[in-house]
Design an enzyme around this catalytic site. Structure first.
Site, PDB file in Angstrom:
ATOM      1  CG  HIS A   1      -2.729   2.908  -2.072  1.00  0.00           C
ATOM      2  ND1 HIS A   1      -2.673   2.977  -0.734  1.00  0.00           N
ATOM      3  CD2 HIS A   1      -3.766   2.373  -2.503  1.00  0.00           C
ATOM      4  CE1 HIS A   1      -3.686   2.276  -0.343  1.00  0.00           C
ATOM      5  NE2 HIS A   1      -4.383   1.951  -1.135  1.00  0.00           N
TER       6      HIS A   1
ATOM      7  CB  ILE B   1       3.203   5.823  -2.405  1.00  0.00           C
ATOM      8  CG1 ILE B   1       3.196   7.001  -1.098  1.00  0.00           C
ATOM      9  CG2 ILE B   1       1.852   5.643  -2.634  1.00  0.00           C
ATOM     10  CD1 ILE B   1       2.264   8.143  -1.163  1.00  0.00           C
ATOM     11  CG  ASP B   2       7.781   3.805   1.039  1.00  0.00           C
ATOM     12  OD1 ASP B   2       7.932   2.851   0.391  1.00  0.00           O
ATOM     13  OD2 ASP B   2       7.507   3.667   2.372  1.00  0.00           O
TER      14      ASP B   2
ATOM     15  CB  CYS C   1       1.756  13.223 -18.881  1.00  0.00           C
ATOM     16  SG  CYS C   1       0.425  13.872 -19.761  1.00  0.00           S
TER      17      CYS C   1
ATOM     18  CG  ASP D   1      10.048  -2.175  16.188  1.00  0.00           C
ATOM     19  OD1 ASP D   1       9.482  -1.269  15.831  1.00  0.00           O
ATOM     20  OD2 ASP D   1      11.105  -2.612  15.698  1.00  0.00           O
TER      21      ASP D   1
ATOM     22  CD  GLN E   1      -2.470  -0.932   2.731  1.00  0.00           C
ATOM     23  OE1 GLN E   1      -2.050  -1.643   3.758  1.00  0.00           O
ATOM     24  NE2 GLN E   1      -3.960  -0.474   2.851  1.00  0.00           N
TER      25      GLN E   1
ATOM     26  CB  SER F   1      -1.595  -3.111   6.240  1.00  0.00           C
ATOM     27  OG  SER F   1      -2.773  -2.789   5.897  1.00  0.00           O
ATOM     28  CB  SER F   2      -4.770  -0.474  10.200  1.00  0.00           C
ATOM     29  OG  SER F   2      -5.119   0.211   8.876  1.00  0.00           O
TER      30      SER F   2
HETATM   31 ZN   LIG Z   1       1.393  13.940 -21.952  1.00  0.00          ZN
END
Ligand SMILES: [Zn+2]
Length: 254
Positions: A126, A108-109, A134, A243, A106, A201-202
């Site tokens: 995600h 995006i890093d 674009c 952890d 999930q 993740s929850s």
């Molecule tokens: Zn374009």
């Protein structure tokens, strides 16, 4: 079972991993917090202070696009240098061992790719915030290029020089439809695994919530590592509330 302490968690995790053929990790924000990237959705997280910009606003307003990019560059200055953590490195080790065909995330890093898992083996539900595309012609733009154009024009989000389409980070925004290819690949991985590792993740946000159940129904075992309880804890073969980095560190093979 809920692991009573860290050592029990590690022992039980090792047992599950060693007795599985096909391991599919599913990761959320919790795996990246030790890398300095905050969980945007958590209490006190950025999104509780600053409402995210929905996709329709991005599409209809130059001011929203400008603001969106302004925030993105502020994030870059804070988190742009983040490196993979122990959890990422452990999953990359599993991948290299041949027992994990890929990771569903999930996040995006880009930290799974940075840990050495090939791009085509990371399913990003995600999207990815470390580059832009674009929205019309799908041409890829690097953040440095967008930033230079943004700064040159005094803070205006640039349009695609080829087709004048809007340029946006390659993420899935609120109100933007889920990427169908990624959803399908995530489903295929989930159905193929005999061990599904839900990490950090929850498991609340759709479609994340569907995958653990899908894995269990198709005969896989389920392990959940998350600081907070999840709705799927009763279904899981192992629940770990310690952890993530500490639990997965013994599985890092360098
Ligand atoms: Zn374009």
């Amino acid at each position: 079972m809920i692991a009573s302490d860290l050592q029990t968690a590690i022992d039980r995790m090792r047992e599950l991993i060693e007795t599985s053929q096909t391991i599919v990790p599913f990761t959320g924000a919790g795996i990246s917090t030790e890398c300095g990237i905050p969980d945007f959705r958590s209490p006190g997280g950025i999104w509780t202070k600053l409402a995210p910009i929905p996709f329709d606003q991005f599409m209809s307003s130059q001011a929203a696009r400008d603001e969106s990019w302004r925030r993105r560059f502020a994030m870059q200055d804070q988190f742009g240098a983040a490196k993979p953590g122990r959890g990422h490195r452990a999953l990359a080790s599993l991948f290299r061992s041949g027992r994990s065909p890929g990771v569903i995330t999930q996040n995006i890093d880009n930290l799974h790719q940075a840990s050495g898992i090939p791009r085509e083996c990371v399913v990003e539900l995600h999207g990815n915030t470390t580059y832009a595309i674009c929205l019309e012609c799908a041409k890829r733009y690097e953040l440095d290029w967008v930033r230079a154009a943004f700064e040159r024009s005094g803070g205006r989000a640039p349009d695609c020089p080829d087709c004048l389409g809007y340029i946006k980070t390659a993420t899935v925004s609120f109100g933007q439809s889920m990427p169908q290819d990624e959803m399908q690949r995530a489903e295929e991985l989930t159905l193929a695994c005999d061990l599904f590792l839900a990490i950090g993740s929850s498991l609340v946000v759709w479609p994340a919530a569907g995958f653990p159940l899908m894995a269990k129904r198709s005969g896989g075992r389920l392990a959940i590592i998350n600081r907070e309880p999840t709705e799927f804890d009763d279904l899981a073969d192992l629940v770990v509330r310690h952890d993530i980095g500490a639990v997965l560190e013994p599985f890092v093979v360098s």
